[in-house]
Motif scaffolding. Sequence first.
Motif, PDB file in Angstrom:
ATOM      1  N   LEU A  28      24.810   3.939   7.653  1.00  0.00           N
ATOM      2  CA  LEU A  28      24.195   2.635   7.939  1.00  0.00           C
ATOM      3  C   LEU A  28      23.914   1.830   6.677  1.00  0.00           C
ATOM      4  O   LEU A  28      23.148   0.868   6.709  1.00  0.00           O
ATOM      5  CB  LEU A  28      22.896   2.836   8.725  1.00  0.00           C
ATOM      6  N   HIS A  29      24.543   2.195   5.579  1.00  0.00           N
ATOM      7  CA  HIS A  29      24.328   1.475   4.318  1.00  0.00           C
ATOM      8  C   HIS A  29      24.639  -0.015   4.496  1.00  0.00           C
ATOM      9  O   HIS A  29      25.710  -0.393   4.986  1.00  0.00           O
ATOM     10  CB  HIS A  29      25.212   2.057   3.220  1.00  0.00           C
ATOM     11  N   GLY A  30      23.689  -0.849   4.101  1.00  0.00           N
ATOM     12  CA  GLY A  30      23.876  -2.296   4.196  1.00  0.00           C
ATOM     13  C   GLY A  30      23.449  -2.896   5.517  1.00  0.00           C
ATOM     14  O   GLY A  30      23.417  -4.130   5.657  1.00  0.00           O
ATOM     15  N   VAL A  31      23.101  -2.064   6.500  1.00  0.00           N
ATOM     16  CA  VAL A  31      22.663  -2.571   7.815  1.00  0.00           C
ATOM     17  C   VAL A  31      21.190  -2.945   7.738  1.00  0.00           C
ATOM     18  O   VAL A  31      20.355  -2.157   7.271  1.00  0.00           O
ATOM     19  CB  VAL A  31      22.881  -1.498   8.905  1.00  0.00           C
ATOM     20  N   GLU A  32      20.857  -4.138   8.194  1.00  0.00           N
ATOM     21  CA  GLU A  32      19.474  -4.593   8.195  1.00  0.00           C
ATOM     22  C   GLU A  32      18.792  -4.349   9.535  1.00  0.00           C
ATOM     23  O   GLU A  32      17.587  -4.060   9.573  1.00  0.00           O
ATOM     24  CB  GLU A  32      19.408  -6.079   7.845  1.00  0.00           C
ATOM     25  N   GLU A  33      19.552  -4.476  10.623  1.00  0.00           N
ATOM     26  CA  GLU A  33      18.982  -4.234  11.950  1.00  0.00           C
ATOM     27  C   GLU A  33      19.968  -3.437  12.795  1.00  0.00           C
ATOM     28  O   GLU A  33      21.162  -3.749  12.869  1.00  0.00           O
ATOM     29  CB  GLU A  33      18.652  -5.536  12.675  1.00  0.00           C
ATOM     30  N   LEU A  34      19.450  -2.405  13.431  1.00  0.00           N
ATOM     31  CA  LEU A  34      20.232  -1.505  14.263  1.00  0.00           C
ATOM     32  C   LEU A  34      19.933  -1.797  15.729  1.00  0.00           C
ATOM     33  O   LEU A  34      18.763  -1.960  16.117  1.00  0.00           O
ATOM     34  CB  LEU A  34      19.854  -0.061  13.942  1.00  0.00           C
ATOM     35  N   LEU A  35      20.970  -1.848  16.551  1.00  0.00           N
ATOM     36  CA  LEU A  35      20.779  -1.993  17.988  1.00  0.00           C
ATOM     37  C   LEU A  35      20.754  -0.602  18.601  1.00  0.00           C
ATOM     38  O   LEU A  35      21.709   0.164  18.470  1.00  0.00           O
ATOM     39  CB  LEU A  35      21.914  -2.822  18.603  1.00  0.00           C
ATOM     40  N   PHE A  36      19.640  -0.276  19.267  1.00  0.00           N
ATOM     41  CA  PHE A  36      19.488   1.044  19.855  1.00  0.00           C
ATOM     42  C   PHE A  36      19.656   0.988  21.362  1.00  0.00           C
ATOM     43  O   PHE A  36      19.103   0.116  22.041  1.00  0.00           O
ATOM     44  CB  PHE A  36      18.113   1.627  19.520  1.00  0.00           C
ATOM     45  N   VAL A  37      20.429   1.939  21.898  1.00  0.00           N
ATOM     46  CA  VAL A  37      20.674   2.041  23.340  1.00  0.00           C
ATOM     47  C   VAL A  37      19.866   3.233  23.864  1.00  0.00           C
ATOM     48  O   VAL A  37      20.240   4.387  23.639  1.00  0.00           O
ATOM     49  CB  VAL A  37      22.182   2.227  23.631  1.00  0.00           C
ATOM     50  N   PRO A  38      18.745   2.988  24.585  1.00  0.00           N
ATOM     51  CA  PRO A  38      17.826   4.058  24.979  1.00  0.00           C
ATOM     52  C   PRO A  38      18.014   4.564  26.402  1.00  0.00           C
ATOM     53  O   PRO A  38      17.156   5.290  26.919  1.00  0.00           O
ATOM     54  CB  PRO A  38      16.466   3.360  24.852  1.00  0.00           C
ATOM     55  N   TYR A  39      19.118   4.202  27.043  1.00  0.00           N
ATOM     56  CA  TYR A  39      19.244   4.404  28.494  1.00  0.00           C
ATOM     57  C   TYR A  39      19.322   5.864  28.938  1.00  0.00           C
ATOM     58  O   TYR A  39      19.216   6.154  30.129  1.00  0.00           O
ATOM     59  CB  TYR A  39      20.478   3.664  29.014  1.00  0.00           C
ATOM     60  N   ALA A  40      19.498   6.807  28.009  1.00  0.00           N
ATOM     61  CA  ALA A  40      19.580   8.210  28.410  1.00  0.00           C
ATOM     62  C   ALA A  40      18.216   8.783  28.794  1.00  0.00           C
ATOM     63  O   ALA A  40      18.143   9.837  29.429  1.00  0.00           O
ATOM     64  CB  ALA A  40      20.201   9.045  27.299  1.00  0.00           C
ATOM     65  N   LEU A  41      17.132   8.109  28.401  1.00  0.00           N
ATOM     66  CA  LEU A  41      15.780   8.498  28.785  1.00  0.00           C
ATOM     67  C   LEU A  41      15.152   7.392  29.626  1.00  0.00           C
ATOM     68  O   LEU A  41      15.577   6.228  29.572  1.00  0.00           O
ATOM     69  CB  LEU A  41      14.913   8.768  27.557  1.00  0.00           C
ATOM     70  N   ALA A  42      14.121   7.734  30.376  1.00  0.00           N
ATOM     71  CA  ALA A  42      13.485   6.759  31.272  1.00  0.00           C
ATOM     72  C   ALA A  42      12.572   5.784  30.532  1.00  0.00           C
ATOM     73  O   ALA A  42      12.460   4.615  30.909  1.00  0.00           O
ATOM     74  CB  ALA A  42      12.699   7.497  32.358  1.00  0.00           C
ATOM     75  N   ASP A  43      11.908   6.250  29.472  1.00  0.00           N
ATOM     76  CA  ASP A  43      10.965   5.413  28.718  1.00  0.00           C
ATOM     77  C   ASP A  43      11.709   4.694  27.599  1.00  0.00           C
ATOM     78  O   ASP A  43      11.783   5.170  26.468  1.00  0.00           O
ATOM     79  CB  ASP A  43       9.849   6.289  28.152  1.00  0.00           C
ATOM     80  N   HIS A  44      12.244   3.538  27.912  1.00  0.00           N
ATOM     81  CA  HIS A  44      13.053   2.810  26.937  1.00  0.00           C
ATOM     82  C   HIS A  44      12.235   2.335  25.740  1.00  0.00           C
ATOM     83  O   HIS A  44      12.682   2.428  24.594  1.00  0.00           O
ATOM     84  CB  HIS A  44      13.740   1.626  27.608  1.00  0.00           C
ATOM     85  N   ASP A  45      11.040   1.813  26.005  1.00  0.00           N
ATOM     86  CA  ASP A  45      10.205   1.313  24.910  1.00  0.00           C
ATOM     87  C   ASP A  45       9.760   2.447  23.988  1.00  0.00           C
ATOM     88  O   ASP A  45       9.811   2.324  22.762  1.00  0.00           O
ATOM     89  CB  ASP A  45       8.977   0.583  25.458  1.00  0.00           C
ATOM     90  N   GLY A  46       9.311   3.549  24.581  1.00  0.00           N
ATOM     91  CA  GLY A  46       8.859   4.677  23.778  1.00  0.00           C
ATOM     92  C   GLY A  46       9.972   5.277  22.950  1.00  0.00           C
ATOM     93  O   GLY A  46       9.780   5.657  21.777  1.00  0.00           O
ATOM     94  N   TYR A  47      11.154   5.370  23.535  1.00  0.00           N
ATOM     95  CA  TYR A  47      12.306   5.935  22.832  1.00  0.00           C
ATOM     96  C   TYR A  47      12.701   5.039  21.659  1.00  0.00           C
ATOM     97  O   TYR A  47      12.975   5.509  20.548  1.00  0.00           O
ATOM     98  CB  TYR A  47      13.456   6.083  23.817  1.00  0.00           C
ATOM     99  N   THR A  48      12.706   3.741  21.896  1.00  0.00           N
ATOM    100  CA  THR A  48      13.062   2.795  20.840  1.00  0.00           C
ATOM    101  C   THR A  48      12.061   2.851  19.696  1.00  0.00           C
ATOM    102  O   THR A  48      12.440   2.784  18.515  1.00  0.00           O
ATOM    103  CB  THR A  48      13.145   1.370  21.413  1.00  0.00           C
ATOM    104  N   ALA A  49      10.777   3.003  20.030  1.00  0.00           N
ATOM    105  CA  ALA A  49       9.749   3.100  18.993  1.00  0.00           C
ATOM    106  C   ALA A  49       9.951   4.343  18.135  1.00  0.00           C
ATOM    107  O   ALA A  49       9.715   4.326  16.916  1.00  0.00           O
ATOM    108  CB  ALA A  49       8.367   3.117  19.638  1.00  0.00           C
ATOM    109  N   LYS A  50      10.383   5.430  18.747  1.00  0.00           N
ATOM    110  CA  LYS A  50      10.632   6.671  18.009  1.00  0.00           C
ATOM    111  C   LYS A  50      11.763   6.491  17.007  1.00  0.00           C
ATOM    112  O   LYS A  50      11.675   6.941  15.857  1.00  0.00           O
ATOM    113  CB  LYS A  50      10.971   7.786  18.998  1.00  0.00           C
ATOM    114  N   VAL A  51      12.823   5.820  17.434  1.00  0.00           N
ATOM    115  CA  VAL A  51      13.951   5.547  16.531  1.00  0.00           C
ATOM    116  C   VAL A  51      13.521   4.589  15.425  1.00  0.00           C
ATOM    117  O   VAL A  51      13.865   4.768  14.255  1.00  0.00           O
ATOM    118  CB  VAL A  51      15.140   4.983  17.321  1.00  0.00           C
ATOM    119  N   ALA A  52      12.739   3.571  15.798  1.00  0.00           N
ATOM    120  CA  ALA A  52      12.289   2.586  14.815  1.00  0.00           C
ATOM    121  C   ALA A  52      11.439   3.231  13.732  1.00  0.00           C
ATOM    122  O   ALA A  52      11.524   2.855  12.551  1.00  0.00           O
ATOM    123  CB  ALA A  52      11.500   1.480  15.517  1.00  0.00           C
TER     124      ALA A  52
END
Length: 244
Positions: A28-52
Amino acid sequence: MKLLLLSNSTAPGHAYLEHAREAIARHLHGVEELLFVPYALADHDGYTAKVAAFMADLGIGVRGVHTGDPCELAAGAQAVFVGGGNSFRLLRALHTTGLLGTLRERVRAGVPYMGSSAGTNMACPTLRTTNDMPIVQPPSFEALDLVPFQINPHYLDPAPESSHMGETREERLEQFLEENAVPVLGLREGTWLVREDERLELSGVAAGARLLRRGAAPVEHGPGTDLSELLATQARFDVGPDAA
Protein backbone atom coordinates in the motif's frame (compact mmCIF):
# COMPACT_ATOMS: atom_id res chain seq x y z
CA MET A 1 -2.30 -6.49 -11.39
CA LYS A 2 -1.07 -5.87 -7.88
CA LEU A 3 -2.39 -8.37 -5.32
CA LEU A 4 -1.66 -9.22 -1.69
CA LEU A 5 -3.58 -12.35 -0.68
CA LEU A 6 -3.32 -13.32 2.99
CA SER A 7 -4.33 -16.69 4.33
CA ASN A 8 -5.36 -15.16 7.67
CA SER A 9 -5.70 -11.76 9.31
CA THR A 10 -4.69 -12.69 12.86
CA ALA A 11 -1.76 -14.88 13.87
CA PRO A 12 -1.03 -16.29 17.35
CA GLY A 13 0.85 -13.78 19.48
CA HIS A 14 0.11 -10.90 17.11
CA ALA A 15 -2.52 -8.18 16.93
CA TYR A 16 -4.85 -7.94 13.92
CA LEU A 17 -2.83 -7.96 10.64
CA GLU A 18 0.40 -7.33 12.56
CA HIS A 19 2.13 -10.51 11.33
CA ALA A 20 2.00 -9.16 7.76
CA ARG A 21 2.61 -5.50 8.59
CA GLU A 22 5.72 -5.07 6.43
CA ALA A 23 4.12 -6.76 3.42
CA ILE A 24 1.02 -4.60 3.80
CA ALA A 25 3.09 -1.43 4.07
CA ARG A 26 4.96 -2.31 0.86
CA HIS A 27 1.76 -3.23 -0.96
CA LEU A 28 0.00 0.00 0.00
CA HIS A 29 2.99 2.32 -0.38
CA GLY A 30 1.79 5.74 -1.52
CA VAL A 31 -1.89 5.03 -0.76
CA GLU A 32 -3.57 7.76 1.28
CA GLU A 33 -7.02 6.21 1.64
CA LEU A 34 -8.01 2.55 1.49
CA LEU A 35 -11.49 1.35 0.57
CA PHE A 36 -12.50 -1.48 2.88
CA VAL A 37 -15.14 -4.08 2.00
CA PRO A 38 -16.60 -5.39 5.32
CA TYR A 39 -19.43 -7.54 3.96
CA ALA A 40 -18.05 -10.86 5.24
CA LEU A 41 -19.11 -9.87 8.79
CA ALA A 42 -22.44 -8.51 10.00
CA ASP A 43 -21.05 -5.48 11.88
CA HIS A 44 -19.81 -3.34 9.02
CA ASP A 45 -19.02 -0.27 11.11
CA GLY A 46 -17.18 -2.21 13.80
CA TYR A 47 -15.17 -4.17 11.25
CA THR A 48 -14.19 -1.01 9.38
CA ALA A 49 -13.08 0.63 12.63
CA LYS A 50 -10.84 -2.35 13.37
CA VAL A 51 -9.14 -2.04 9.98
CA ALA A 52 -8.86 1.74 10.37
CA ALA A 53 -7.07 1.33 13.71
CA PHE A 54 -4.40 -0.84 12.09
CA MET A 55 -4.01 1.30 8.98
CA ALA A 56 -3.71 4.52 11.00
CA ASP A 57 -0.27 3.38 12.15
CA LEU A 58 0.74 3.18 8.48
CA GLY A 59 -0.61 6.68 7.81
CA ILE A 60 -3.48 5.35 5.68
CA GLY A 61 -7.10 6.44 6.06
CA VAL A 62 -9.91 3.90 5.67
CA ARG A 63 -13.42 4.25 4.29
CA GLY A 64 -16.00 1.48 4.40
CA VAL A 65 -17.60 0.68 1.07
CA HIS A 66 -20.97 0.47 2.87
CA THR A 67 -20.92 4.18 3.74
CA GLY A 68 -21.92 5.33 0.26
CA ASP A 69 -22.73 3.99 -3.18
CA PRO A 70 -20.46 0.91 -3.31
CA CYS A 71 -19.74 1.03 -7.02
CA GLU A 72 -19.05 4.77 -7.01
CA LEU A 73 -16.65 4.40 -4.11
CA ALA A 74 -14.91 1.48 -5.79
CA ALA A 75 -14.61 3.42 -9.04
CA GLY A 76 -12.60 6.13 -7.27
CA ALA A 77 -10.62 3.99 -4.82
CA GLN A 78 -6.84 4.19 -4.57
CA ALA A 79 -6.68 0.65 -3.17
CA VAL A 80 -9.11 -1.99 -1.93
CA PHE A 81 -9.05 -4.38 1.02
CA VAL A 82 -11.64 -7.18 1.19
CA GLY A 83 -11.73 -8.60 4.71
CA GLY A 84 -12.32 -12.10 5.99
CA GLY A 85 -15.37 -13.67 7.55
CA ASN A 86 -18.03 -15.77 5.86
CA SER A 87 -17.23 -16.03 2.16
CA PHE A 88 -20.78 -16.93 1.11
CA ARG A 89 -22.15 -13.78 2.74
CA LEU A 90 -19.33 -11.76 1.21
CA LEU A 91 -19.83 -13.08 -2.31
CA ARG A 92 -23.59 -12.53 -2.15
CA ALA A 93 -22.98 -8.88 -1.26
CA LEU A 94 -20.46 -8.44 -4.08
CA HIS A 95 -23.07 -9.74 -6.53
CA THR A 96 -26.07 -7.82 -5.17
CA THR A 97 -24.25 -4.47 -4.91
CA GLY A 98 -22.68 -4.77 -8.35
CA LEU A 99 -19.22 -4.61 -6.79
CA LEU A 100 -18.11 -7.87 -8.38
CA GLY A 101 -17.77 -6.35 -11.82
CA THR A 102 -16.57 -2.96 -10.64
CA LEU A 103 -13.82 -4.35 -8.42
CA ARG A 104 -12.68 -6.78 -11.10
CA GLU A 105 -12.38 -3.96 -13.62
CA ARG A 106 -10.55 -1.62 -11.25
CA VAL A 107 -8.07 -4.22 -10.00
CA ARG A 108 -7.31 -5.44 -13.50
CA ALA A 109 -6.63 -1.80 -14.38
CA GLY A 110 -3.97 -1.61 -11.67
CA VAL A 111 -5.67 -0.66 -8.40
CA PRO A 112 -3.93 -2.58 -5.56
CA TYR A 113 -6.08 -5.35 -4.08
CA MET A 114 -5.60 -6.86 -0.65
CA GLY A 115 -7.60 -9.79 0.68
CA SER A 116 -7.50 -11.89 3.81
CA SER A 117 -9.17 -15.28 4.23
CA ALA A 118 -12.60 -14.82 2.56
CA GLY A 119 -11.18 -11.81 0.72
CA THR A 120 -8.49 -14.09 -0.67
CA ASN A 121 -11.16 -16.58 -1.74
CA MET A 122 -12.78 -13.74 -3.70
CA ALA A 123 -9.64 -13.32 -5.82
CA CYS A 124 -10.12 -16.83 -7.26
CA PRO A 125 -12.31 -17.71 -10.24
CA THR A 126 -14.94 -19.22 -7.93
CA LEU A 127 -15.90 -19.75 -4.30
CA ARG A 128 -15.55 -23.51 -4.57
CA THR A 129 -12.52 -24.02 -2.29
CA THR A 130 -13.73 -22.01 0.71
CA ASN A 131 -13.88 -23.61 4.17
CA ASP A 132 -17.05 -21.75 5.16
CA MET A 133 -20.61 -22.81 5.92
CA PRO A 134 -23.14 -21.56 3.32
CA ILE A 135 -25.13 -19.35 5.69
CA VAL A 136 -26.60 -17.53 2.68
CA GLN A 137 -26.88 -18.37 -1.00
CA PRO A 138 -25.08 -16.12 -3.50
CA PRO A 139 -26.53 -15.83 -7.02
CA SER A 140 -23.57 -17.86 -8.29
CA PHE A 141 -20.14 -19.07 -7.17
CA GLU A 142 -18.43 -16.75 -9.65
CA ALA A 143 -15.84 -14.60 -7.87
CA LEU A 144 -13.42 -11.87 -8.98
CA ASP A 145 -11.15 -14.11 -11.11
CA LEU A 146 -7.99 -12.13 -10.38
CA VAL A 147 -5.90 -15.31 -10.45
CA PRO A 148 -6.72 -18.32 -12.68
CA PHE A 149 -6.34 -20.96 -9.95
CA GLN A 150 -8.07 -21.74 -6.66
CA ILE A 151 -6.81 -20.97 -3.14
CA ASN A 152 -7.69 -22.66 0.13
CA PRO A 153 -6.88 -20.23 2.97
CA HIS A 154 -6.23 -21.56 6.49
CA TYR A 155 -5.00 -24.84 5.00
CA LEU A 156 -4.72 -27.49 7.72
CA ASP A 157 -2.49 -30.54 7.65
CA PRO A 158 -3.86 -33.85 9.00
CA ALA A 159 -3.43 -34.27 12.75
CA PRO A 160 -2.61 -37.96 13.42
CA GLU A 161 -3.46 -37.65 17.12
CA SER A 162 -6.95 -36.25 16.41
CA SER A 163 -10.08 -38.38 16.95
CA HIS A 164 -11.86 -36.57 14.08
CA MET A 165 -13.19 -39.12 11.60
CA GLY A 166 -14.26 -36.79 8.78
CA GLU A 167 -12.28 -35.92 5.68
CA THR A 168 -9.00 -34.08 6.03
CA ARG A 169 -8.62 -30.77 4.23
CA GLU A 170 -6.49 -32.46 1.57
CA GLU A 171 -9.15 -35.13 1.00
CA ARG A 172 -11.80 -32.44 0.52
CA LEU A 173 -9.63 -30.65 -2.01
CA GLU A 174 -8.91 -33.90 -3.83
CA GLN A 175 -12.70 -34.29 -4.18
CA PHE A 176 -12.78 -30.81 -5.73
CA LEU A 177 -10.11 -31.92 -8.20
CA GLU A 178 -12.18 -34.96 -9.17
CA GLU A 179 -14.74 -32.53 -10.58
CA ASN A 180 -12.60 -29.56 -11.63
CA ALA A 181 -9.31 -29.42 -13.53
CA VAL A 182 -7.71 -26.42 -11.86
CA PRO A 183 -4.82 -26.27 -9.35
CA VAL A 184 -5.55 -25.51 -5.69
CA LEU A 185 -2.98 -23.80 -3.49
CA GLY A 186 -3.44 -24.53 0.21
CA LEU A 187 -2.17 -21.47 2.07
CA ARG A 188 -1.23 -22.31 5.64
CA GLU A 189 -1.64 -19.80 8.48
CA GLY A 190 0.84 -16.95 8.31
CA THR A 191 1.43 -17.20 4.57
CA TRP A 192 0.42 -14.97 1.69
CA LEU A 193 0.77 -14.45 -2.05
CA VAL A 194 2.16 -11.33 -3.71
CA ARG A 195 1.31 -10.67 -7.33
CA GLU A 196 3.07 -7.94 -9.31
CA ASP A 197 1.78 -8.10 -12.88
CA GLU A 198 2.86 -11.54 -14.17
CA ARG A 199 5.01 -12.49 -11.21
CA LEU A 200 3.54 -14.43 -8.28
CA GLU A 201 5.53 -15.16 -5.13
CA LEU A 202 4.74 -17.08 -1.95
CA SER A 203 5.76 -15.33 1.25
CA GLY A 204 5.25 -15.51 5.00
CA VAL A 205 6.26 -18.11 7.59
CA ALA A 206 8.26 -21.26 7.00
CA ALA A 207 5.13 -23.46 6.95
CA GLY A 208 4.55 -22.39 3.34
CA ALA A 209 1.85 -23.81 1.09
CA ARG A 210 0.76 -27.09 -0.50
CA LEU A 211 -0.09 -27.23 -4.20
CA LEU A 212 -2.59 -29.83 -5.37
CA ARG A 213 -3.22 -30.73 -8.99
CA ARG A 214 -5.39 -33.39 -10.59
CA GLY A 215 -3.46 -36.60 -11.25
CA ALA A 216 -0.29 -35.46 -9.48
CA ALA A 217 1.18 -35.80 -6.01
CA PRO A 218 0.87 -32.68 -3.81
CA VAL A 219 3.93 -30.43 -3.83
CA GLU A 220 5.26 -28.40 -0.90
CA HIS A 221 6.44 -24.82 -1.46
CA GLY A 222 8.26 -22.57 1.00
CA PRO A 223 8.41 -18.77 1.34
CA GLY A 224 10.20 -17.09 -1.54
CA THR A 225 8.98 -19.63 -4.11
CA ASP A 226 8.19 -18.18 -7.52
CA LEU A 227 4.72 -19.49 -8.42
CA SER A 228 4.30 -17.40 -11.56
CA GLU A 229 3.59 -20.53 -13.61
CA LEU A 230 0.19 -20.72 -11.92
CA LEU A 231 -0.82 -17.50 -13.66
CA ALA A 232 -0.78 -19.42 -16.97
CA THR A 233 -3.36 -21.92 -15.67
CA GLN A 234 -6.22 -22.76 -17.98
CA ALA A 235 -8.94 -23.48 -15.44
CA ARG A 236 -11.71 -25.94 -16.26
CA PHE A 237 -14.61 -26.33 -13.88
CA ASP A 238 -17.22 -29.10 -13.72
CA VAL A 239 -15.32 -31.20 -16.24
CA GLY A 240 -15.85 -34.45 -14.36
CA PRO A 241 -13.35 -37.10 -13.24
CA ASP A 242 -12.80 -38.65 -16.67
CA ALA A 243 -11.47 -35.54 -18.41
CA ALA A 244 -7.81 -35.44 -19.36
